[in-house]
Scaffold this motif. Structure first.
Motif, mmCIF file in Angstrom:
data_model
loop_
_atom_site.group_PDB
_atom_site.id
_atom_site.type_symbol
_atom_site.label_atom_id
_atom_site.label_comp_id
_atom_site.label_asym_id
_atom_site.label_seq_id
_atom_site.Cartn_x
_atom_site.Cartn_y
_atom_site.Cartn_z
ATOM 1 N N ARG A 1 67.767 26.271 8.027
ATOM 2 C CA ARG A 1 66.841 26.761 9.049
ATOM 3 C C ARG A 1 66.380 28.177 8.713
ATOM 4 N NH1 ARG A 1 69.484 25.762 14.110
ATOM 5 N NH2 ARG A 1 70.552 27.730 13.836
ATOM 6 N N ILE A 2 67.303 29.003 8.231
ATOM 7 C CA ILE A 2 66.957 30.384 7.851
ATOM 8 C C ILE A 2 65.985 30.374 6.671
ATOM 9 C CG2 ILE A 2 67.880 32.517 6.882
ATOM 10 C CD1 ILE A 2 70.412 31.969 8.588
ATOM 11 N N LEU A 3 66.260 29.539 5.673
ATOM 12 C CA LEU A 3 65.375 29.462 4.510
ATOM 13 C C LEU A 3 63.992 28.948 4.891
ATOM 14 C CD1 LEU A 3 67.785 28.109 1.754
ATOM 15 C CD2 LEU A 3 66.808 30.402 1.952
ATOM 16 N N LYS A 4 63.925 27.966 5.793
ATOM 17 C CA LYS A 4 62.623 27.462 6.232
ATOM 18 C C LYS A 4 61.854 28.551 6.968
ATOM 19 C CE LYS A 4 60.243 23.894 8.850
ATOM 20 N NZ LYS A 4 59.045 24.619 8.672
ATOM 21 N N GLU A 5 62.533 29.317 7.814
ATOM 22 C CA GLU A 5 61.853 30.389 8.536
ATOM 23 C C GLU A 5 61.342 31.457 7.576
ATOM 24 O OE1 GLU A 5 62.685 33.663 11.996
ATOM 25 O OE2 GLU A 5 63.630 31.699 12.145
ATOM 26 N N LEU A 6 62.160 31.817 6.581
ATOM 27 C CA LEU A 6 61.725 32.790 5.579
ATOM 28 C C LEU A 6 60.516 32.265 4.819
ATOM 29 C CD1 LEU A 6 61.996 35.397 3.964
ATOM 30 C CD2 LEU A 6 63.668 34.223 2.514
ATOM 31 N N ALA A 7 60.558 30.995 4.446
ATOM 32 C CA ALA A 7 59.430 30.400 3.720
ATOM 33 C C ALA A 7 58.166 30.428 4.580
ATOM 34 C CB ALA A 7 59.765 28.966 3.304
ATOM 35 N N ASP A 8 58.300 30.103 5.862
ATOM 36 C CA ASP A 8 57.141 30.141 6.758
ATOM 37 C C ASP A 8 56.588 31.553 6.881
ATOM 38 O OD1 ASP A 8 57.394 27.416 7.172
ATOM 39 O OD2 ASP A 8 58.399 27.629 9.114
ATOM 40 N N GLN A 9 57.462 32.528 7.028
ATOM 41 C CA GLN A 9 57.023 33.920 7.130
ATOM 42 C C GLN A 9 56.351 34.372 5.839
ATOM 43 O OE1 GLN A 9 60.398 36.295 8.225
ATOM 44 N NE2 GLN A 9 60.601 35.329 10.227
ATOM 45 N N ALA A 10 56.902 33.964 4.713
ATOM 46 C CA ALA A 10 56.330 34.349 3.419
ATOM 47 C C ALA A 10 54.944 33.723 3.234
ATOM 48 C CB ALA A 10 57.263 33.936 2.285
ATOM 49 N N LYS A 11 54.786 32.464 3.652
ATOM 50 C CA LYS A 11 53.472 31.813 3.552
ATOM 51 C C LYS A 11 52.444 32.554 4.403
ATOM 52 C CE LYS A 11 55.283 27.188 2.886
ATOM 53 N NZ LYS A 11 55.450 25.882 3.536
ATOM 54 N N ASP A 12 52.829 32.899 5.623
ATOM 55 C CA ASP A 12 51.917 33.642 6.498
ATOM 56 C C ASP A 12 51.549 34.984 5.882
ATOM 57 O OD1 ASP A 12 51.964 31.589 8.325
ATOM 58 O OD2 ASP A 12 53.376 32.587 9.685
ATOM 59 N N TRP A 13 52.546 35.686 5.364
ATOM 60 C CA TRP A 13 52.318 36.994 4.748
ATOM 61 C C TRP A 13 51.332 36.863 3.587
ATOM 62 C CZ3 TRP A 13 54.046 38.218 -0.310
ATOM 63 C CH2 TRP A 13 53.851 39.539 -0.682
ATOM 64 N N LEU A 14 51.569 35.871 2.735
ATOM 65 C CA LEU A 14 50.710 35.664 1.574
ATOM 66 C C LEU A 14 49.296 35.275 1.996
ATOM 67 C CD1 LEU A 14 50.542 35.549 -1.511
ATOM 68 C CD2 LEU A 14 51.287 33.172 -1.377
ATOM 69 N N TYR A 15 49.183 34.423 2.980
ATOM 70 C CA TYR A 15 47.884 33.952 3.449
ATOM 71 C C TYR A 15 47.021 35.095 3.991
ATOM 72 C CZ TYR A 15 44.401 31.276 6.034
ATOM 73 O OH TYR A 15 43.225 30.768 6.515
ATOM 74 N N TYR A 16 47.636 36.029 4.686
ATOM 75 C CA TYR A 16 46.882 37.102 5.321
ATOM 76 C C TYR A 16 46.706 38.355 4.465
ATOM 77 C CZ TYR A 16 46.863 34.320 9.522
ATOM 78 O OH TYR A 16 46.634 33.311 10.417
ATOM 79 N N LEU A 17 47.191 38.319 3.231
ATOM 80 C CA LEU A 17 46.918 39.441 2.325
ATOM 81 C C LEU A 17 45.425 39.475 2.010
ATOM 82 C CD1 LEU A 17 49.801 39.232 -0.308
ATOM 83 C CD2 LEU A 17 49.404 41.072 1.318
ATOM 84 N N PRO A 18 44.855 40.657 1.909
ATOM 85 C CA PRO A 18 43.432 40.731 1.546
ATOM 86 C C PRO A 18 43.199 40.137 0.149
ATOM 87 C CG PRO A 18 44.221 42.851 2.352
ATOM 88 C CD PRO A 18 45.420 41.964 2.203
ATOM 89 N N PHE A 19 42.104 39.421 0.003
ATOM 90 C CA PHE A 19 41.758 38.807 -1.277
ATOM 91 C C PHE A 19 41.692 39.875 -2.368
ATOM 92 C CE2 PHE A 19 38.714 37.412 -4.486
ATOM 93 C CZ PHE A 19 39.301 36.214 -4.857
ATOM 94 N N GLY A 20 42.348 39.609 -3.489
ATOM 95 C CA GLY A 20 42.319 40.524 -4.627
ATOM 96 C C GLY A 20 43.264 41.697 -4.509
#
Length: 67
Positions: free
Chosen positions: A5-24
């Motif tokens: 559960r902890i790893l899934k939450e970290l993965a979800d947070q990491a995906k969100d973080w990566l998705y919202y990074l400015p392009f480039g």
């Protein structure tokens, strides 16, 4: 199951973080690694993890599964 559960939450947070990074904003894999570690791990913990990864030794006759 708590670890999963902890790893899934970290993965979800990491995906969100990566998705919202400015392009480039990230241009190299080293920069990506540095920013990820700064965001999700304490500096000392990241250093220990890096040392553990670099220090992995597979002994003769030992399978990766056994490691």
């Amino acid at each position: 199951m708590m670890a999963n559960r902890i790893l899934k939450e970290l993965a979800d947070q990491a995906k969100d973080w990566l998705y919202y990074l400015p392009f480039g904003s990230i241009t190299t894999s080293n920069e990506m690694m540095r920013l990820f570690l700064e965001k999700f791990f304490l500096a000392s913990k990241a250093t220990n993890i890096r040392k553990d990864i670099y220090g992995i030794t597979l002994f003769t006759g030992e399978t990766l599964y056994e490691y």
